[in-house]
Design an enzyme around this catalytic site. Structure first.
Site, mmCIF file in Angstrom:
data_model
loop_
_atom_site.group_PDB
_atom_site.id
_atom_site.type_symbol
_atom_site.label_atom_id
_atom_site.label_comp_id
_atom_site.label_asym_id
_atom_site.label_seq_id
_atom_site.Cartn_x
_atom_site.Cartn_y
_atom_site.Cartn_z
ATOM 1 N N PRO A 1 0.846 -1.198 0.000
ATOM 2 C CA PRO A 1 0.000 0.000 0.000
ATOM 3 C C PRO A 1 0.878 1.244 0.000
ATOM 4 C CG PRO A 1 0.032 -1.031 2.182
ATOM 5 C CD PRO A 1 0.775 -1.945 1.268
ATOM 6 N N MET A 2 0.592 2.181 -0.917
ATOM 7 C CA MET A 2 1.403 3.393 -1.025
ATOM 8 C C MET A 2 0.485 4.584 -1.248
ATOM 9 S SD MET A 2 4.573 1.973 -3.379
ATOM 10 C CE MET A 2 3.516 0.947 -4.422
ATOM 11 N N MET A 3 0.570 5.571 -0.361
ATOM 12 C CA MET A 3 -0.298 6.738 -0.436
ATOM 13 C C MET A 3 -0.110 7.469 -1.761
ATOM 14 S SD MET A 3 -2.164 6.769 2.237
ATOM 15 C CE MET A 3 -2.855 8.416 2.129
ATOM 16 N N GLN B 1 -6.271 -1.527 3.378
ATOM 17 C CA GLN B 1 -5.437 -1.165 4.523
ATOM 18 C C GLN B 1 -6.078 -0.031 5.313
ATOM 19 O OE1 GLN B 1 -1.575 1.037 4.641
ATOM 20 N NE2 GLN B 1 -0.764 -0.885 5.485
ATOM 21 N N CYS C 1 3.442 3.350 9.131
ATOM 22 C CA CYS C 1 3.603 4.694 8.572
ATOM 23 C C CYS C 1 4.209 5.632 9.606
ATOM 24 C CB CYS C 1 2.249 5.236 8.102
ATOM 25 S SG CYS C 1 2.371 6.896 7.388
ATOM 26 N N HIS D 1 8.108 -4.713 7.443
ATOM 27 C CA HIS D 1 9.081 -3.820 6.803
ATOM 28 C C HIS D 1 10.365 -3.903 7.617
ATOM 29 C CE1 HIS D 1 9.873 0.323 4.753
ATOM 30 N NE2 HIS D 1 11.007 -0.295 5.015
ATOM 31 N N ASN E 1 9.140 -7.130 3.554
ATOM 32 C CA ASN E 1 8.978 -5.890 2.782
ATOM 33 C C ASN E 1 10.159 -4.974 3.081
ATOM 34 O OD1 ASN E 1 7.244 -2.892 3.416
ATOM 35 N ND2 ASN E 1 7.559 -3.663 1.349
ATOM 36 N N GLY E 2 10.506 -4.158 2.085
ATOM 37 C CA GLY E 2 11.540 -3.153 2.292
ATOM 38 C C GLY E 2 12.701 -3.288 1.331
ATOM 39 N N ARG F 1 7.917 0.592 -4.221
ATOM 40 C CA ARG F 1 8.225 1.581 -5.260
ATOM 41 C C ARG F 1 8.660 0.962 -6.578
ATOM 42 N NH1 ARG F 1 12.351 4.567 -1.652
ATOM 43 N NH2 ARG F 1 12.141 2.584 -0.541
#
Length: 334
Positions: free
Chosen positions: A14-16, A67, A97, A168, A208-209, A231
């Site tokens: 999930p990415m804003m 999410q 976050c 993450h 993740n990361g 990303r």
């Protein structure tokens, strides 16, 4: 570990502002099996705002997880029920976050310092819905960054019923670093995520990361149950066309980037007719021809024309003409 029909072997984070419904529709043209996540939606926005707008999605996006950002158990339970009502496949709690804005509302990574509160929220969500309830978190925060702190968090939340942890592999530094810096400055500690899986083999652990390549994914999958890319999957979406053959033993839905974009056109047209501006959709297409001859011209034409009044499908079609269509199937490699 994973529910039948839902695999977390390969996920997009999930990415804003990025994993909107329009990006997710593109991603689904490239991979049928990748688990997609919405942007984080706060419980307050869902309860007091335009619920239907925040939860709107196309059935083509499934499998799809919602999410949530929040910490009040009652509000989280209410929103978990909404997730099921609107047809999502999973509901996920954001405990990662690091932005100041969400910290002030007891949302995101600051909750790593309140494992009992997270456990209370998770328990309420599980009782409110039949959907799987998962947690995405950091390996720690400043002041609570030891291995024992991480284990305490995982144990308390798993005791509340959570069986899937998306980790993450960085701490979040809540004082002094921006969200962007928190994605880059704290060192990655993949070995900590591996150790979590080794210590709690009954839990599903997704890593993740900083993951960018399929080779890296395969290495992580030797130690964990799944990988989540962020990303890289956004800026180079064609990578997703390699996921189904690489990780699920099935052919990709499309053979070329051109096919993928043409498959998007009816959806884009329907959104235009609904009053959505082309630029809100086209910005997610800019990376599709990343590294390809003509890709720069494709991006430039869209960037220079999609924002104009009345811009429609002709902008996408003209941009597409600037990239030569391959005579052979393309292979997505990461």
């Amino acid at each position: 570990m994973t529910e039948p029909g839902l695999s977390r072997r390969f996920c997009v984070a999930p990415m804003m502002d990025w994993t909107t419904s329009h990006y997710r529709y593109l991603a689904r043209q490239l991979s049928r099996h990748t688990l997609l996540y919405t942007e984080m939606v706060t419980t307050g926005a869902l309860i007091h705002g335009d619920t239907a707008r925040f939860l709107r999605h196309d059935e083509a996006e499934y499998p799809l997880a919602l999410q949530l950002g929040g910490s009040d158990a009652g509000e989280l339970a209410h929103c978990a029920r909404l997730a099921q009502q609107y047809g999502f496949d999973e509901v996920n709690l954001n405990v990662g976050c690091p932005s100041d804005r969400v910290q002030n509302n007891m949302i995101g990574a600051c909750l790593m310092g309140h494992p009992d509160k997270v456990a209370e929220g998770v328990r309420a969500m599980i009782e409110a819905t039949d959907l799987p309830v998962t947690v995405k978190h950091r390996i720690g925060i400043d002041g609570r960054e030891s291995w024992d702190d991480l284990c305490e968090f995982v144990e308390k939340v798993s005791d509340a019923g959570c069986r899937t942890f998306i980790v993450h592999a960085r701490i979040a530094i809540l004082e002094g670093l921006s969200p962007k810096e928190n994605r880059e400055v704290p060192p990655l500690k993949y070995d900590w995520v591996y150790r979590l899986k080794a210590k709690y083999p009954h839990l599903e652990i997704i890593i993740n990361g900083g993951i960018k390549t399929f080779d890296e994914c395969h290495e992580h999958l030797r130690h964990t149950d799944g990988v989540m890319l962020g990303r890289e999957a956004y800026h180079n979406p064609w990578l997703l066309a390699g996921v189904d053959p690489e990780f699920f033993g099935e052919a990709a839905p499309v053979e070329t980037r051109h096919q993928a974009l043409r498959a998007m056109l009816p959806f884009i047209q329907s959104e235009l007719e609904r009053g959505v501006y082309l630029t809100h959709m086209s910005r997610h297409l800019l990376g599709l021809f990343h590294g390809q001859p003509g890709g720069r011209q494709f991006r430039r034409y869209i960037s220079e024309n999609a924002h104009k009044t009345g811009a429609g499908l002709e902008v996408i079609e003209t941009a597409l003409e600037k990239v030569r269509e391959p005579s052979m199937p393309e292979i997505a490699e990461a």
